[in-house]
Write a protein that holds these residues in place. Structure first.
Motif, short mmCIF file in Angstrom:
data_model
loop_
_atom_site.label_atom_id
_atom_site.label_comp_id
_atom_site.label_asym_id
_atom_site.label_seq_id
_atom_site.Cartn_x
_atom_site.Cartn_y
_atom_site.Cartn_z
N HIS A 18 0.84 -1.20 0.00
CA HIS A 18 0.00 0.00 0.00
C HIS A 18 0.88 1.25 0.00
CE1 HIS A 18 -3.50 -2.46 0.74
NE2 HIS A 18 -2.91 -3.00 1.79
N PRO A 19 0.39 2.37 -0.54
CA PRO A 19 1.17 3.61 -0.51
C PRO A 19 1.49 4.00 0.94
CG PRO A 19 -0.69 3.82 -2.02
CD PRO A 19 -0.89 2.53 -1.27
N VAL A 20 2.71 4.52 1.15
CA VAL A 20 3.11 4.96 2.48
C VAL A 20 2.52 6.34 2.74
CG1 VAL A 20 5.06 5.48 3.99
CG2 VAL A 20 5.23 3.62 2.33
N SER A 21 1.73 6.47 3.80
CA SER A 21 1.09 7.75 4.09
C SER A 21 2.10 8.73 4.67
CB SER A 21 -0.04 7.54 5.11
OG SER A 21 0.50 7.19 6.38
N PRO A 22 1.84 10.04 4.53
CA PRO A 22 2.74 11.04 5.15
C PRO A 22 2.86 10.83 6.65
CG PRO A 22 1.26 12.08 3.56
CD PRO A 22 0.77 10.67 3.73
N GLN A 23 1.76 10.39 7.29
CA GLN A 23 1.79 10.17 8.73
C GLN A 23 2.74 9.03 9.10
OE1 GLN A 23 -0.96 10.36 6.87
NE2 GLN A 23 -1.90 12.29 7.56
N ASP A 24 2.67 7.93 8.30
CA ASP A 24 3.57 6.80 8.57
C ASP A 24 5.02 7.19 8.32
OD1 ASP A 24 1.81 4.95 9.47
OD2 ASP A 24 1.57 3.88 7.58
N GLU A 25 5.26 7.94 7.24
CA GLU A 25 6.63 8.34 6.93
C GLU A 25 7.19 9.22 8.05
OE1 GLU A 25 9.27 10.39 3.35
OE2 GLU A 25 7.21 9.77 2.99
N ALA A 26 6.38 10.14 8.56
CA ALA A 26 6.83 11.02 9.64
C ALA A 26 7.09 10.21 10.91
CB ALA A 26 5.78 12.10 9.90
N ALA A 27 6.19 9.27 11.20
CA ALA A 27 6.37 8.44 12.40
C ALA A 27 7.61 7.56 12.27
CB ALA A 27 5.13 7.58 12.61
N PHE A 28 7.88 7.09 11.05
CA PHE A 28 9.07 6.27 10.81
C PHE A 28 10.33 7.08 11.08
CE2 PHE A 28 12.13 4.50 7.57
CZ PHE A 28 12.43 3.35 8.28
N ARG A 29 10.35 8.34 10.63
CA ARG A 29 11.52 9.21 10.88
C ARG A 29 11.72 9.42 12.38
NH1 ARG A 29 13.41 8.00 6.35
NH2 ARG A 29 12.23 8.70 4.55
N VAL A 30 10.62 9.61 13.09
CA VAL A 30 10.71 9.80 14.55
C VAL A 30 11.28 8.55 15.20
CG1 VAL A 30 9.37 10.10 16.66
CG2 VAL A 30 8.85 11.50 14.64
N TRP A 31 10.78 7.38 14.77
CA TRP A 31 11.27 6.12 15.33
C TRP A 31 12.76 5.95 15.06
CZ3 TRP A 31 13.15 1.68 12.81
CH2 TRP A 31 13.32 0.55 13.64
N LEU A 32 13.22 6.29 13.86
CA LEU A 32 14.64 6.18 13.54
C LEU A 32 15.49 7.09 14.43
CD1 LEU A 32 14.70 6.10 9.62
CD2 LEU A 32 15.22 4.21 11.17
N SER A 33 14.98 8.29 14.70
CA SER A 33 15.76 9.27 15.46
C SER A 33 15.83 8.95 16.95
CB SER A 33 15.16 10.67 15.26
OG SER A 33 13.86 10.75 15.84
N LYS A 34 14.95 8.08 17.44
CA LYS A 34 14.91 7.78 18.86
C LYS A 34 16.14 7.03 19.34
CE LYS A 34 9.93 7.77 19.73
NZ LYS A 34 8.75 6.93 20.09
N ASP A 35 16.71 6.19 18.47
CA ASP A 35 17.82 5.34 18.89
C ASP A 35 18.70 5.05 17.66
OD1 ASP A 35 19.55 3.30 19.70
OD2 ASP A 35 18.06 2.39 21.02
N PRO A 36 20.01 5.29 17.73
CA PRO A 36 20.89 5.00 16.60
C PRO A 36 20.83 3.54 16.15
CG PRO A 36 22.04 6.31 18.25
CD PRO A 36 20.74 5.88 18.87
N LEU A 37 20.44 2.64 17.07
CA LEU A 37 20.37 1.23 16.72
C LEU A 37 19.13 0.88 15.89
CD1 LEU A 37 21.52 -0.43 20.07
CD2 LEU A 37 22.86 -0.04 18.00
N ASN A 38 18.16 1.79 15.87
CA ASN A 38 16.94 1.49 15.13
C ASN A 38 17.20 1.34 13.63
OD1 ASN A 38 15.40 1.40 17.40
ND2 ASN A 38 14.49 3.43 17.15
N GLU A 39 18.01 2.27 13.08
CA GLU A 39 18.29 2.17 11.65
C GLU A 39 19.06 0.90 11.33
OE1 GLU A 39 20.06 4.68 7.85
OE2 GLU A 39 19.67 5.69 9.76
N LYS A 40 20.00 0.52 12.19
CA LYS A 40 20.75 -0.72 11.98
C LYS A 40 19.81 -1.92 12.01
CE LYS A 40 24.52 -3.61 13.69
NZ LYS A 40 23.70 -4.84 13.58
N ALA A 41 18.87 -1.91 12.95
CA ALA A 41 17.91 -3.01 13.03
C ALA A 41 17.06 -3.09 11.77
CB ALA A 41 17.03 -2.84 14.26
#
Length: 314
Positions: A18-41
């Motif tokens: 399904h298309p990625v919504s702007p809300q999901d994309e923004a939430a994904f960026r927030v999740w990535l920024s919370k912990d440097p290990l998130n992007e590695k995971a």
């Protein structure tokens, strides 16, 4: 809809089809920024997805997939279909082919294939990337830019039509196009560009920009090479697990098979390499190829070790 909390959950959400919504994309960026290990995971999820290609011939895996698809039949949930592989990962695996997903990120997404494997990746702009066996590539789609970098091997790109052209880098060459289909090959620092449909520009370092149309290719030294007419269908048949040859020396035929197939062939007598062969043969199921060598050319094909075959005179 609940917000994903783990890398696996985000991978499934962003690759659900399904298309990625702007809300999901923004939430994904927030999740990535919370912990440097998130992007590695998250990257680990992509790596595990790619590694599923190695299991493409596994009867157990195919049985699990068939069972999961049967259980999910009649439901409307794509999420159920995506969870059959465990850990929130999913792939359609058949004869060494993997269909993988791509989620937007500022980091490069890396893809690789092994012997006899090919990998098809749908990209976030609607484009599609297919890697031939023994190929490596990476891609990044962010801030309107569309970049694919071929590091080794061969790729086929269906470039979605967008205002910003898709860019493919291969060695010292840059190929750009939109709404076109392009095959790019990079082996031993030698580049080949073939346009299967539409048009694309080719810019070698230190050379002039040239435009290729459907059924045209450049190969060798792209700064001086002439544009050649080719049968694009034949040249790109590897995407269907087949190699097509038209009156070609056996030495060239075997070299191509050894590049694409997990089965490796050895010509015992170099003189046999001058024999010529035509035909269409599968490289992910090579029974018809040895049969042609024996019935058409009158040669002998015998085992010479694990996944190795010796071609000799009878």
């Amino acid at each position: 809809m609940d917000t994903p909390q783990t890398a696996d959950e985000w991978f499934v959400r962003l690759n659900s089809g399904h298309p990625v919504s702007p809300q999901d994309e923004a939430a994904f960026r927030v999740w990535l920024s919370k912990d440097p290990l998130n992007e590695k995971a998250y990257r680990d999820c992509q790596v595990r997805w790619t590694e599923l290609a190695a299991l493409g011939q596994s009867p157990e895996l195919l049985a699990r997939r068939a069972k999961a698809l049967k259980a999910a039949a009649g439901t409307n949930s794509r999420r159920d279909l995506l969870r059959w592989a465990g850990g929130g990962l999913a792939a359609a695996v058949t004869a060494g082919v993997v269909y993988a997903g791509f989620a937007p990120s500022r980091a490069w997404a890396k893809y690789a294939t092994g012997e006899g494997q090919r990998l098809t990746v749908p990209l976030p702009d609607g484009s599609e990337l297919t890697l031939a066996p023994l190929s490596r590539a990476r891609a990044r789609f962010i801030d309107g830019g569309r970049i694919i970098e071929l590091q080794d091997g061969q790729i086929f790109v269906r470039a979605a039509r967008r205002p910003t052209p898709l860019m493919v880098r291969a060695g010292d060459c840059v190929v750009t196009g939109s709404g076109c289909q392009v095959q790019v090959t990079l082996n031993a620092d030698k580049t080949e560009v073939l346009v299967a449909d539409g048009g694309a520009t080719v810019k070698p370092q230190g050379g002039r920009t040239r435009h290729l149309w459907s059924g045209q290719k450049l190969s060798g030294d792209l700064t001086t090479a002439r544009i050649q007419a080719v049968d694009a269908r034949t040249a790109t048949e590897w995407r269907e697990g087949r190699l097509v040859f038209r009156d070609q020396p056996l030495s060239d035929v075997v070299a191509d098979f050894n590049r694409y197939s997990i089965e490796q062939f050895i010509i015992a007598d170099p003189k046999l390499g001058a024999l010529r062969l035509s035909g269409s043969f599968r490289y992910d199921g090579v029974e018809d190829f040895p049969q042609a060598l024996e019935s058409v050319l009158g040669l002998s094909v015998e085992p010479a070790g694990a996944n190795r075959w010796r071609i000799a005179s009878r």
